[in-house]
Design a protein around this motif. Structure first.
Motif, PDB file in Angstrom:
ATOM      1  N   ILE A 185       0.852  -1.193   0.000  1.00  0.00           N
ATOM      2  CA  ILE A 185       0.000   0.000   0.000  1.00  0.00           C
ATOM      3  C   ILE A 185       0.884   1.237   0.000  1.00  0.00           C
ATOM      4  N   ARG A 186       1.899   1.215   0.846  1.00  0.00           N
ATOM      5  CA  ARG A 186       2.688   2.430   1.085  1.00  0.00           C
ATOM      6  C   ARG A 186       3.596   2.791  -0.091  1.00  0.00           C
ATOM      7  N   GLN A 187       4.308   1.813  -0.648  1.00  0.00           N
ATOM      8  CA  GLN A 187       5.221   2.128  -1.753  1.00  0.00           C
ATOM      9  C   GLN A 187       4.491   2.633  -2.987  1.00  0.00           C
ATOM     10  N   PRO A 188       3.398   1.992  -3.444  1.00  0.00           N
ATOM     11  CA  PRO A 188       2.676   2.565  -4.588  1.00  0.00           C
ATOM     12  C   PRO A 188       2.051   3.925  -4.285  1.00  0.00           C
ATOM     13  N   ALA A 189       1.621   4.141  -3.039  1.00  0.00           N
ATOM     14  CA  ALA A 189       1.094   5.464  -2.673  1.00  0.00           C
ATOM     15  C   ALA A 189       2.186   6.522  -2.843  1.00  0.00           C
ATOM     16  N   ALA A 190       3.408   6.196  -2.397  1.00  0.00           N
ATOM     17  CA  ALA A 190       4.514   7.146  -2.533  1.00  0.00           C
ATOM     18  C   ALA A 190       4.846   7.419  -3.993  1.00  0.00           C
ATOM     19  N   PHE A 191       4.817   6.370  -4.828  1.00  0.00           N
ATOM     20  CA  PHE A 191       5.166   6.518  -6.243  1.00  0.00           C
ATOM     21  C   PHE A 191       4.171   7.392  -7.006  1.00  0.00           C
ATOM     22  N   THR A 192       2.930   7.460  -6.546  1.00  0.00           N
ATOM     23  CA  THR A 192       1.901   8.166  -7.321  1.00  0.00           C
ATOM     24  C   THR A 192       1.334   9.395  -6.613  1.00  0.00           C
ATOM     25  N   GLY A 193       1.933   9.784  -5.495  1.00  0.00           N
ATOM     26  CA  GLY A 193       1.531  11.036  -4.849  1.00  0.00           C
ATOM     27  C   GLY A 193       0.189  10.988  -4.143  1.00  0.00           C
ATOM     28  N   ILE A 194      -0.145   9.828  -3.554  1.00  0.00           N
ATOM     29  CA  ILE A 194      -1.390   9.712  -2.791  1.00  0.00           C
ATOM     30  C   ILE A 194      -1.048   9.208  -1.391  1.00  0.00           C
ATOM     31  N   SER A 195      -2.067   9.048  -0.553  1.00  0.00           N
ATOM     32  CA  SER A 195      -1.882   8.535   0.796  1.00  0.00           C
ATOM     33  C   SER A 195      -2.393   7.108   0.899  1.00  0.00           C
ATOM     34  N   GLY A 196      -1.803   6.345   1.813  1.00  0.00           N
ATOM     35  CA  GLY A 196      -2.270   4.984   2.040  1.00  0.00           C
ATOM     36  C   GLY A 196      -1.798   4.504   3.393  1.00  0.00           C
ATOM     37  N   ILE A 197      -2.657   3.779   4.091  1.00  0.00           N
ATOM     38  CA  ILE A 197      -2.292   3.294   5.418  1.00  0.00           C
ATOM     39  C   ILE A 197      -2.479   1.783   5.520  1.00  0.00           C
ATOM     40  N   LYS A 198      -1.459   1.115   6.049  1.00  0.00           N
ATOM     41  CA  LYS A 198      -1.557  -0.285   6.452  1.00  0.00           C
ATOM     42  C   LYS A 198      -1.879  -0.270   7.940  1.00  0.00           C
ATOM     43  N   PRO A 199      -3.045  -0.740   8.351  1.00  0.00           N
ATOM     44  CA  PRO A 199      -3.360  -0.738   9.778  1.00  0.00           C
ATOM     45  C   PRO A 199      -2.638  -1.852  10.517  1.00  0.00           C
ATOM     46  N   THR A 200      -2.782  -1.881  11.817  1.00  0.00           N
ATOM     47  CA  THR A 200      -2.251  -2.968  12.630  1.00  0.00           C
ATOM     48  C   THR A 200      -2.735  -4.307  12.089  1.00  0.00           C
ATOM     49  N   TYR A 201      -1.844  -5.297  12.069  1.00  0.00           N
ATOM     50  CA  TYR A 201      -2.243  -6.633  11.608  1.00  0.00           C
ATOM     51  C   TYR A 201      -3.424  -7.124  12.436  1.00  0.00           C
ATOM     52  N   GLY A 202      -4.495  -7.504  11.741  1.00  0.00           N
ATOM     53  CA  GLY A 202      -5.700  -7.985  12.416  1.00  0.00           C
ATOM     54  C   GLY A 202      -6.822  -6.977  12.473  1.00  0.00           C
ATOM     55  N   ARG A 203      -6.552  -5.715  12.132  1.00  0.00           N
ATOM     56  CA  ARG A 203      -7.613  -4.691  12.132  1.00  0.00           C
ATOM     57  C   ARG A 203      -8.664  -4.985  11.063  1.00  0.00           C
ATOM     58  N   CYS A 204      -8.195  -5.405   9.902  1.00  0.00           N
ATOM     59  CA  CYS A 204      -9.103  -5.716   8.788  1.00  0.00           C
ATOM     60  C   CYS A 204      -9.074  -7.223   8.545  1.00  0.00           C
ATOM     61  N   SER A 205     -10.242  -7.787   8.370  1.00  0.00           N
ATOM     62  CA  SER A 205     -10.344  -9.223   8.163  1.00  0.00           C
ATOM     63  C   SER A 205      -9.664  -9.646   6.860  1.00  0.00           C
ATOM     64  N   ARG A 206      -9.017 -10.811   6.903  1.00  0.00           N
ATOM     65  CA  ARG A 206      -8.424 -11.379   5.695  1.00  0.00           C
ATOM     66  C   ARG A 206      -9.378 -12.356   5.020  1.00  0.00           C
ATOM     67  N   TRP A 207     -10.557 -12.588   5.590  1.00  0.00           N
ATOM     68  CA  TRP A 207     -11.467 -13.578   5.020  1.00  0.00           C
ATOM     69  C   TRP A 207     -11.966 -13.116   3.651  1.00  0.00           C
ATOM     70  N   GLY A 208     -11.840 -14.009   2.670  1.00  0.00           N
ATOM     71  CA  GLY A 208     -12.272 -13.657   1.319  1.00  0.00           C
ATOM     72  C   GLY A 208     -11.249 -12.856   0.541  1.00  0.00           C
ATOM     73  N   THR A 209     -10.071 -12.637   1.134  1.00  0.00           N
ATOM     74  CA  THR A 209      -8.969 -11.973   0.430  1.00  0.00           C
ATOM     75  C   THR A 209      -7.984 -13.052   0.019  1.00  0.00           C
ATOM     76  N   ILE A 210      -7.659 -13.124  -1.253  1.00  0.00           N
ATOM     77  CA  ILE A 210      -6.772 -14.183  -1.751  1.00  0.00           C
ATOM     78  C   ILE A 210      -5.412 -14.046  -1.074  1.00  0.00           C
TER      79      ILE A 210
END
Length: 494
Positions: A185-210
């Motif tokens: 999330i962070r590296q592509p955000a930096a490359f394209t001039g936008i913001s992006g946050i990776k939350p603490t592991y476990g904040r967002c469910s991984r169910w249904g995410t490949i």
């Protein structure tokens, strides 16, 4: 009035709520942008009807006098790693080219429950393995940015969430989901001039995410502003009993808690993040970021994370090992591609399916992962890497005794041209040098744009926080955003 497709998530939400425009007008404006931008190859599947249906529901709710949902009227892009019921989900791989899930990922369902609509599924590095969006079976994503010197070289939008970063930067969607395993999330955000946050592991469910690497994968938002990231993250996060690593905690009101006042906060500057050969522009931006945070009231302290040099090697053992295990499910038996040569037995079908279905980078990581998990090398590689991971986490714990946040560059360079590093996997992997340590420790981390390099390309600053302290990370991001005044956007060529 500003063109609707140039508005932020917050402006769209508030405008729909206040009746300044309808949600359908917003959805139509973004659908048109998506349809016009095929040259970027950011979207694998467009879903204009989904966006319009959500918009019509928001307009109907407002007409009926109902309280609107938190993201009512906001259309977003969905990284094609999140399963979407009835909509093709490929992970940008040939092996899942024709896979249409019958179920919805928890993160996407949370967003639909919050009133958001889907503009389409976004391209990515195959199975989220890559730093430049060059490993997709469906072709490279192109960054909307161009170098100021007039060179027309197609630039990398970062990876693996390159479709997301390109689409947000090009104003094809006001926000998009991403996933971050080692910085995606962070590296592509930096490359394209936008913001992006990776939350603490476990904040967002991984169910249904490949899955790529299950102990590292974490979903997060990508948008043009810190406030927009806070809005999206509130909608995405939450406990999910279907994910055994999901945190059973209430979702904080991150947007309401936003403040750029950092008085009383101590920001650590990790001395080990000054790597050999780092461009002077990155160092200058880092110093500027320090000055901005000091201006916001923060106290700046130098800290040490002594095991940083081992983070990248440890990551490139642990992540491929988990990928090797996770991707074993793609065997041509139950779903996805099946390559069955004449007269082939079961083992030959497995081999043919995987040979045809996986791309070169995925195969490379599966082979590395299988090797480090093999009987003769498990202790020498995988066990050692897990010990290093524990030491890296301990480094952060000790740093928190001296500070509340860390500030570092997001990436060691601005965006590079497509093809520039694809022949050298090690050079490509070095893109993650600043983002991997916080991923190994499961900490929240965010990239915000800080300025442009000499070629006119965006550069990002990264804030790393304590576990579960997304609020401080967002607030420090807001402090940088307010002082950087970053308004640059790519000139439209696509």
């Amino acid at each position: 009035m500003t063109e609707l497709a140039d508005l932020t998530i917050a402006a769209i939400r508030d405008g729909v709520r206040d009746g300044a425009f309808t949600a359908r007008e917003v959805a139509e404006a973004f659908n048109a942008r998506v349809a016009e931008a095929s040259a970027l190859n950011a979207f694998l599947v467009a879903t204009p009807d989904h966006a319009l249906a959500a918009a019509d529901a928001a307009d109907a709710a407002r007409a009926a006098g109902e309280t609107l949902k938190p993201m009512a009227g906001v259309p977003i892009g969905m990284k094609d790693l999140f399963c979407t019921a009835g909509v093709r989900t490929t992970a940008a791989s040939h092996i899942l080219e024709d896979f249409t899930p019958t179920y919805e990922s928890t993160v996407s369902q949370n967003l639909w429950n919050a009133g958001a609509g889907m503009l389409g599924k976004l391209n990515l590095d195959q199975f989220a393995m890559g730093s430049s969006n060059e490993t997709s079976y469906f072709g490279n994503v192109i960054s909307p940015w161009r170098r100021r010197d007039g060179g027309n070289a197609a630039l990398a939008p970062g990876g693996s969430s390159g479709g997301s970063s390109s689409a947000v930067a090009a104003r094809l969607c006001p926000g998009a989901t991403g996933t971050d395993t080692g910085g995606s999330i962070r590296q592509p955000a930096a490359f394209t001039g936008i913001s992006g946050i990776k939350p603490t592991y476990g904040r967002c469910s991984r169910w249904g995410t490949i899955a790529f690497a299950s102990s590292l994968d974490q979903a997060g938002p990508m948008a043009r502003t810190v406030r927009d990231c806070a809005i999206m993250l509130e909608a995405m996060a939450g406990f999910d009993a279907k994910d055994s690593t999901s945190l059973q905690l209430d979702v904080p009101a991150w947007e309401a808690g936003l403040s750029g006042d950092l008085r009383g906060k101590r920001v650590g500057i990790p001395k080990e993040y000054r790597v050999d050969g780092m461009p002077a522009e990155i160092e200058a931006l880092w110093q500027q970021g320090i000055a901005w945070l000091r201006d916001a009231g923060a106290e700046i302290v130098e800290v040490s994370l002594p095991h940083t040099q081992y983070a990248l090697p440890a990551y490139y053992i642990i992540a491929p090992a988990e990928a090797s295990s996770n991707l074993a499910r793609y065997d041509g038996v139950r779903y996805g591609l099946r390559d069955l040569p004449d007269g082939a037995n079961l083992q030959q079908m497995y081999a043919a399916t995987r040979a045809a279905g996986f791309g070169p980078e995925v195969k490379r990581r599966i082979m590395i992962g299988t090797y480090v998990l093999s009987a003769g090398f498990y202790d020498a590689y995988y066990t050692q890497a897990q010990k290093v991971r524990a030491l890296i986490a301990r480094d952060f714990e000790r740093a928190w005794e001296q500070c509340d946040l860390l500030l570092a560059p997001t990436a060691p360079s601005a965006a590079f041209a497509l093809g520039e590093k694809s022949a050298d996997p090690i050079a490509m992997y070095l893109n993650d040098v600043f983002t991997v340590p916080s991923s190994l420790a499961g900490l929240p981390a965010m990239s915000v744009p800080g300025g442009l390099d000499a070629a006119g390309l965006p550069l990002g600053l990264q804030i790393i926080g304590k576990a579960l302290d997304e609020q401080s990370v967002l607030n420090a991001g807001l402090a940088i955003e307010e002082r950087a005044g970053f308004t640059a956007r790519p000139e439209r060529w696509w």
